[in-house]
Write a protein that holds these residues in place. Structure first.
Motif, PDB file in Angstrom:
ATOM      1  N   LEU A 212       0.830  -1.198   0.000  1.00 39.47           N
ATOM      2  CA  LEU A 212       0.000   0.000   0.000  1.00 39.47           C
ATOM      3  C   LEU A 212       0.866   1.249   0.000  1.00 39.47           C
ATOM      4  O   LEU A 212       1.837   1.347   0.761  1.00 39.47           O
ATOM      5  CB  LEU A 212      -0.910   0.020   1.229  1.00 39.47           C
ATOM      6  CG  LEU A 212      -1.920  -1.128   1.367  1.00 39.47           C
ATOM      7  CD1 LEU A 212      -2.705  -0.963   2.658  1.00 39.47           C
ATOM      8  CD2 LEU A 212      -2.863  -1.168   0.170  1.00 39.47           C
ATOM      9  N   ASP A 213       0.484   2.214  -0.807  1.00 43.00           N
ATOM     10  CA  ASP A 213       1.221   3.469  -0.893  1.00 43.00           C
ATOM     11  C   ASP A 213       0.678   4.461   0.132  1.00 43.00           C
ATOM     12  O   ASP A 213       0.127   5.518  -0.212  1.00 43.00           O
ATOM     13  CB  ASP A 213       1.127   4.032  -2.313  1.00 43.00           C
ATOM     14  CG  ASP A 213       2.108   5.178  -2.552  1.00 43.00           C
ATOM     15  OD1 ASP A 213       3.035   5.340  -1.729  1.00 43.00           O
ATOM     16  OD2 ASP A 213       1.937   5.888  -3.556  1.00 43.00           O
ATOM     17  N   VAL A 214       0.793   4.090   1.402  1.00 47.88           N
ATOM     18  CA  VAL A 214       0.345   4.934   2.496  1.00 47.88           C
ATOM     19  C   VAL A 214       1.310   4.742   3.663  1.00 47.88           C
ATOM     20  O   VAL A 214       1.734   3.616   3.942  1.00 47.88           O
ATOM     21  CB  VAL A 214      -1.107   4.586   2.924  1.00 47.88           C
ATOM     22  CG1 VAL A 214      -1.219   3.118   3.308  1.00 47.88           C
ATOM     23  CG2 VAL A 214      -1.577   5.471   4.063  1.00 47.88           C
ATOM     24  N   PHE A 215       1.719   5.822   4.295  1.00 49.35           N
ATOM     25  CA  PHE A 215       2.584   5.695   5.467  1.00 49.35           C
ATOM     26  C   PHE A 215       1.773   5.100   6.620  1.00 49.35           C
ATOM     27  O   PHE A 215       0.574   5.381   6.765  1.00 49.35           O
ATOM     28  CB  PHE A 215       3.155   7.055   5.879  1.00 49.35           C
ATOM     29  CG  PHE A 215       4.149   7.624   4.908  1.00 49.35           C
ATOM     30  CD1 PHE A 215       5.070   6.805   4.275  1.00 49.35           C
ATOM     31  CD2 PHE A 215       4.168   8.980   4.628  1.00 49.35           C
ATOM     32  CE1 PHE A 215       5.994   7.312   3.379  1.00 49.35           C
ATOM     33  CE2 PHE A 215       5.091   9.506   3.725  1.00 49.35           C
ATOM     34  CZ  PHE A 215       6.002   8.675   3.107  1.00 49.35           C
ATOM     35  N   TRP A 216       2.437   4.298   7.445  1.00 54.16           N
ATOM     36  CA  TRP A 216       1.721   3.582   8.498  1.00 54.16           C
ATOM     37  C   TRP A 216       0.895   4.500   9.405  1.00 54.16           C
ATOM     38  O   TRP A 216      -0.255   4.152   9.743  1.00 54.16           O
ATOM     39  CB  TRP A 216       2.683   2.735   9.329  1.00 54.16           C
ATOM     40  CG  TRP A 216       1.984   2.064  10.470  1.00 54.16           C
ATOM     41  CD1 TRP A 216       2.127   2.314  11.802  1.00 54.16           C
ATOM     42  CD2 TRP A 216       0.964   1.052  10.368  1.00 54.16           C
ATOM     43  NE1 TRP A 216       1.278   1.522  12.533  1.00 54.16           N
ATOM     44  CE2 TRP A 216       0.554   0.741  11.675  1.00 54.16           C
ATOM     45  CE3 TRP A 216       0.367   0.393   9.291  1.00 54.16           C
ATOM     46  CZ2 TRP A 216      -0.423  -0.206  11.938  1.00 54.16           C
ATOM     47  CZ3 TRP A 216      -0.612  -0.553   9.544  1.00 54.16           C
ATOM     48  CH2 TRP A 216      -1.006  -0.842  10.870  1.00 54.16           C
ATOM     49  N   PRO A 217       1.369   5.671   9.830  1.00 49.94           N
ATOM     50  CA  PRO A 217       0.524   6.497  10.720  1.00 49.94           C
ATOM     51  C   PRO A 217      -0.816   6.905  10.102  1.00 49.94           C
ATOM     52  O   PRO A 217      -1.739   7.265  10.839  1.00 49.94           O
ATOM     53  CB  PRO A 217       1.403   7.731  10.984  1.00 49.94           C
ATOM     54  CG  PRO A 217       2.793   7.222  10.854  1.00 49.94           C
ATOM     55  CD  PRO A 217       2.720   6.251   9.700  1.00 49.94           C
ATOM     56  N   ASP A 218      -0.934   6.857   8.769  1.00 49.65           N
ATOM     57  CA  ASP A 218      -2.191   7.201   8.108  1.00 49.65           C
ATOM     58  C   ASP A 218      -3.083   5.982   7.865  1.00 49.65           C
ATOM     59  O   ASP A 218      -4.198   6.125   7.356  1.00 49.65           O
ATOM     60  CB  ASP A 218      -1.908   7.887   6.770  1.00 49.65           C
ATOM     61  CG  ASP A 218      -1.309   9.269   6.937  1.00 49.65           C
ATOM     62  OD1 ASP A 218      -1.682   9.967   7.904  1.00 49.65           O
ATOM     63  OD2 ASP A 218      -0.459   9.654   6.109  1.00 49.65           O
ATOM     64  N   PHE A 219      -2.614   4.803   8.222  1.00 54.68           N
ATOM     65  CA  PHE A 219      -3.375   3.572   7.997  1.00 54.68           C
ATOM     66  C   PHE A 219      -4.648   3.603   8.844  1.00 54.68           C
ATOM     67  O   PHE A 219      -4.619   3.911  10.036  1.00 54.68           O
ATOM     68  CB  PHE A 219      -2.522   2.365   8.366  1.00 54.68           C
ATOM     69  CG  PHE A 219      -3.128   1.032   8.005  1.00 54.68           C
ATOM     70  CD1 PHE A 219      -2.883   0.447   6.774  1.00 54.68           C
ATOM     71  CD2 PHE A 219      -3.938   0.355   8.907  1.00 54.68           C
ATOM     72  CE1 PHE A 219      -3.427  -0.789   6.438  1.00 54.68           C
ATOM     73  CE2 PHE A 219      -4.488  -0.874   8.586  1.00 54.68           C
ATOM     74  CZ  PHE A 219      -4.232  -1.444   7.344  1.00 54.68           C
ATOM     75  N   ASN A 220      -5.781   3.260   8.221  1.00 57.16           N
ATOM     76  CA  ASN A 220      -7.051   3.300   8.948  1.00 57.16           C
ATOM     77  C   ASN A 220      -7.932   2.112   8.569  1.00 57.16           C
ATOM     78  O   ASN A 220      -7.509   1.218   7.826  1.00 57.16           O
ATOM     79  CB  ASN A 220      -7.775   4.626   8.687  1.00 57.16           C
ATOM     80  CG  ASN A 220      -8.033   4.863   7.204  1.00 57.16           C
ATOM     81  OD1 ASN A 220      -8.280   3.934   6.437  1.00 57.16           O
ATOM     82  ND2 ASN A 220      -7.997   6.133   6.788  1.00 57.16           N
ATOM     83  N   GLU A 221      -9.147   2.128   9.078  1.00 61.12           N
ATOM     84  CA  GLU A 221     -10.069   1.026   8.843  1.00 61.12           C
ATOM     85  C   GLU A 221     -10.367   0.844   7.356  1.00 61.12           C
ATOM     86  O   GLU A 221     -10.581  -0.280   6.879  1.00 61.12           O
ATOM     87  CB  GLU A 221     -11.369   1.253   9.614  1.00 61.12           C
ATOM     88  CG  GLU A 221     -11.237   1.148  11.128  1.00 61.12           C
ATOM     89  CD  GLU A 221     -10.834   2.458  11.800  1.00 61.12           C
ATOM     90  OE1 GLU A 221     -10.364   3.383  11.084  1.00 61.12           O
ATOM     91  OE2 GLU A 221     -10.973   2.565  13.033  1.00 61.12           O
ATOM     92  N   GLY A 222     -10.394   1.946   6.605  1.00 61.47           N
ATOM     93  CA  GLY A 222     -10.625   1.849   5.177  1.00 61.47           C
ATOM     94  C   GLY A 222      -9.509   1.111   4.453  1.00 61.47           C
ATOM     95  O   GLY A 222      -9.763   0.320   3.538  1.00 61.47           O
TER      96      GLY A 222
END
Length: 246
Positions: A212-222
């Protein structure tokens, strides 16, 4: 859930494993110290746990501190272990109340005696829980896991308690730090990097990989829902030929 999956029987992975990557870059992009990124990453862990329990995942493994992380600067190592102490002291009882069983895998001998005692207390307190098994990989490396399993088998062979010619894959797996835990169905890595970085090398043989192209602190339920949707679309054959439809 994606619209085309609504109404269909959707496979839910029993075991999700996550390489939580990108805390430092998340903080750097905001002009914050790396510790701020690690703290924000801890909030993402809480969101991930909620999502896993809501979606019926049974095992969740989080790569929290790798064996290579010991080579980071002394201050960052102290910050990471300090955060671990904080959550052991202030969050374990909450997880216990939620029915979460906590287990730790890795070379825990590298932590000081006080921290090891807290790890043991967390495992003992939550040992009877079954809603979700949370494995935290601490001071963990996949190669180190394999080496220590070989060492244990070699000692058993030397002592005459096992015939080396009769060792099976199941015997080997039983000597890994993950003994008794099913292999991950899906391994997720955040931050856009596409590698395993020494994580669950033996256990990942047939895992689905999601990057996933998202930094871990931004990881959410979606994002967690996205992972499960991607998993539901994949055909898992474990090396076998597909069965022709009638």
């Amino acid at each position: 859930m994606s619209p085309d999956l609504v109404g269909k029987k959707v496979a839910v992975p029993a075991h999700v494993a996550i390489i939580m990557d990108g805390n430092g870059r998340w903080a750097g992009a905001r002009g914050l110290p790396r510790l701020a990124g690690h703290r924000a990453g801890a909030d993402a862990v809480a969101r991930c746990l909620r999502a896993a329990m809501q979606r019926g995942v049974t095992y969740l493994t989080l790569y929290a501190f790798s064996s290579e992380n010991w080579s980071r600067g002394p201050q960052e190592v102290a910050d990471l272990t300090g955060l671990l102490r904080y959550y052991l002291r202030h969050k374990v009882r909450e997880l216990h109340a939620e029915g979460v069983q906590i287990r730790f895998i890795g070379d825990l001998s590298r932590f000081d005696a006080g921290l090891r005692a807290e790890l043991t207390r967390a495992e003992e307190l939550t040992a009877g829980n079954s809603r979700l098994v949370l494995l935290l990989a601490l001071s963990y490396g996949g190669r180190g896991d394999i080496v220590q399993a070989v060492q244990r088998l070699a000692r058993a062979s030397r002592d005459g308690t096992i015939d080396p010619d009769q060792i099976t894959e199941a015997d080997f797996a039983a000597h890994l730090w993950t003994a008794g835990i099913p292999d991950p169905d899906v391994i997720v890595r955040t931050s856009g990097e596409c590698r395993l970085s020494n994580f669950l090398l033996w256990q990942s043989a047939y895992a689905e990989l999601v990057f996933l192209d998202v930094f871990w602190p931004d990881f959410n339920e979606g994002h967690f829902a996205t992972v499960l949707d991607l998993y539901a679309r994949r055909e898992r054959r474990f090396g076998a030929r597909p069965v022709a439809s009638a």
